[in-house]
Write a protein that holds these residues in place. Structure first.
Motif, mmCIF file in Angstrom:
data_model
loop_
_atom_site.group_PDB
_atom_site.id
_atom_site.type_symbol
_atom_site.label_atom_id
_atom_site.label_comp_id
_atom_site.label_asym_id
_atom_site.label_seq_id
_atom_site.Cartn_x
_atom_site.Cartn_y
_atom_site.Cartn_z
ATOM 1 N N CYS A 45 0.642 -1.371 -0.165
ATOM 2 C CA CYS A 45 -0.511 0.185 0.029
ATOM 3 C C CYS A 45 0.717 1.026 0.198
ATOM 4 C CB CYS A 45 -1.133 -0.130 1.213
ATOM 5 S SG CYS A 45 -0.080 0.208 2.815
ATOM 6 N N SER B 23 2.242 1.741 -2.216
ATOM 7 C CA SER B 23 1.711 2.759 -4.046
ATOM 8 C C SER B 23 0.637 1.856 -3.943
ATOM 9 C CB SER B 23 3.055 1.729 -4.749
ATOM 10 O OG SER B 23 3.399 0.019 -5.036
ATOM 11 N N ASP B 24 0.024 0.910 -5.285
ATOM 12 C CA ASP B 24 -0.754 0.980 -5.197
ATOM 13 C C ASP B 24 -1.301 -1.041 -5.048
ATOM 14 O OD1 ASP B 24 0.843 -0.333 -7.381
ATOM 15 O OD2 ASP B 24 -0.495 -0.444 -9.414
ATOM 16 N N ILE C 97 -8.515 7.266 -0.630
ATOM 17 C CA ILE C 97 -7.080 6.757 -1.731
ATOM 18 C C ILE C 97 -6.247 6.882 -0.183
ATOM 19 C CG2 ILE C 97 -5.730 6.667 -3.283
ATOM 20 C CD1 ILE C 97 -8.366 6.452 -3.734
ATOM 21 N N GLY D 228 -2.226 5.118 -5.320
ATOM 22 C CA GLY D 228 -3.512 4.238 -5.201
ATOM 23 C C GLY D 228 -4.132 3.436 -6.849
ATOM 24 N N TYR D 229 -4.604 2.750 -6.927
ATOM 25 C CA TYR D 229 -4.679 1.849 -7.951
ATOM 26 C C TYR D 229 -5.343 2.964 -8.756
ATOM 27 C CZ TYR D 229 -7.418 -2.152 -10.138
ATOM 28 O OH TYR D 229 -8.551 -2.509 -10.988
ATOM 29 N N HIS E 100 -0.662 -7.057 -6.265
ATOM 30 C CA HIS E 100 -0.746 -5.907 -5.251
ATOM 31 C C HIS E 100 -1.621 -5.944 -3.952
ATOM 32 C CE1 HIS E 100 1.038 -4.382 -9.948
ATOM 33 N NE2 HIS E 100 0.505 -3.217 -8.474
ATOM 34 N N VAL F 171 -6.911 -5.844 -6.170
ATOM 35 C CA VAL F 171 -6.032 -4.940 -7.217
ATOM 36 C C VAL F 171 -6.677 -6.162 -8.379
ATOM 37 C CG1 VAL F 171 -5.167 -3.526 -8.181
ATOM 38 C CG2 VAL F 171 -5.503 -3.523 -5.884
#
Length: 302
Positions: free
Chosen positions: A20, A22-23, A132, A138-139, A265, A269
């Protein structure tokens, strides 16, 4: 992505994982536990354009498996985007460089939110940060889902419920109301140079998505091989077994290391990347792969 055989062959080495930071969905600690449960013995955390998760992931591994520090660098190659996996990089200079990419994308998302406001959607950046996460990229799907929630009963968005691909195609394309010019990114050869200068090893992520079947990969990869590219991600949930076999042959011809990574991920995701170490085709000698990759570090880096 793969042809449906994903998750059938576990491997003890996974050099492409996200948190988390990043995405991804999981914290570094949760991801580490998933690696242990999956029997992964060598794992690389590779969040997009940041090394933030590396210390926490290493601490959570607690000697139960070997951590390869890394990140996934967003670059530009030809007319499209390419992702570069960077391993064993060190020094403040590299962190500052990838920080520029991350800051550029964060600014891009702010402009996208402003475009949504201009289009009459009451979405603001404070709401984005609440849902987010603050100072987080995020995603993609989460931003689009948030847009639709905030749009509510706006009839202009009714046909996009459950179809965010159509939303992107019709509203975010050039000339459309939610289009924002892409953020700055370095070229792929430039980013490879960053990795080498930081004492690291550069590997091109999921290359089958960048190399159409009718393109000679040896010719296409010549420039980046000369720039210092050390390997190709051959075994991944993005590739079919046939694509992996083709890319393994390319690696042999170009003297590149063939690597493996799930691009996991989290449980939500990417449905086709079901867990650490789960691939449609496992590498033949995973530990030899890690040793070969480490041997490609610049001589001065040790």
């Amino acid at each position: 992505m793969s042809d449906g055989t994903v998750g059938t062959r576990p491997t003890p080495v996974d050099l492409h994982l996200h948190t988390c930071a990043s995405d991804g969905d999981d914290s570094a600690a949760v991801l580490a536990e998933r690696c242990v449960e999956a029997g992964v013995t060598v794992a690389a955390v590779t969040d997009h354009d940041t090394l933030r998760s590396v210390p926490a992931f290493t601490a959570a591994a607690a000697g139960r498996f070997t951590v390869v520090p890394g990140c996934e660098v967003t670059t530009r190659w030809g007319e499209g985007e390419a992702h570069l996996l960077a391993y064993w990089v060190s020094g403040d200079g590299f962190a500052e460089r990838i920080g520029r990419i991350r800051d550029s994308e964060l600014a891009w998302w702010r402009r996208w939110v402003a475009a949504a406001q201009a289009y009459g959607v009451p979405l603001d950046w404070a709401r984005v940060e609440r849902e987010i996460g603050p100072d987080r990229i995020g995603y993609l799907g989460d931003y689009l889902a948030l847009l639709l929630r905030v749009a509510g009963d706006d009839e202009r968005f009714a046909r996009y419920a459950g179809d965010t691909r159509r939303l992107v195609a019709e509203l975010c394309a050039p000339g459309r109301p939610l289009h924002v010019p892409p953020p700055w990114t370095p070229t792929l050869p430039e980013a490879i140079g960053w990795v080498v200068a930081a004492g690291g090893v550069a590997v091109l992520a999921h290359p089958a998505r960048l190399l159409p079947a009718d393109v000679d990969p040896v010719t296409a990869l010549g420039e980046v091989r000369a720039a210092g590219l050390a390997g190709l991600e051959v075994w991944t949930t993005w590739h079919t077994p046939a694509e992996s076999r083709r890319l393994a042959e390319v690696c042999a011809r170009l003297d590149l290391v063939a690597t493996a990574g799930s691009d996991y991920h989290g449980p939500r995701v990417k449905s086709w990347a079901r867990g650490p170490g789960l691939l449609p085709q496992a590498p033949p000698e995973p530990m030899d792969m890690v040793a070969a990759l480490h041997a490609r570090r610049p001589a001065w880096a040790g």
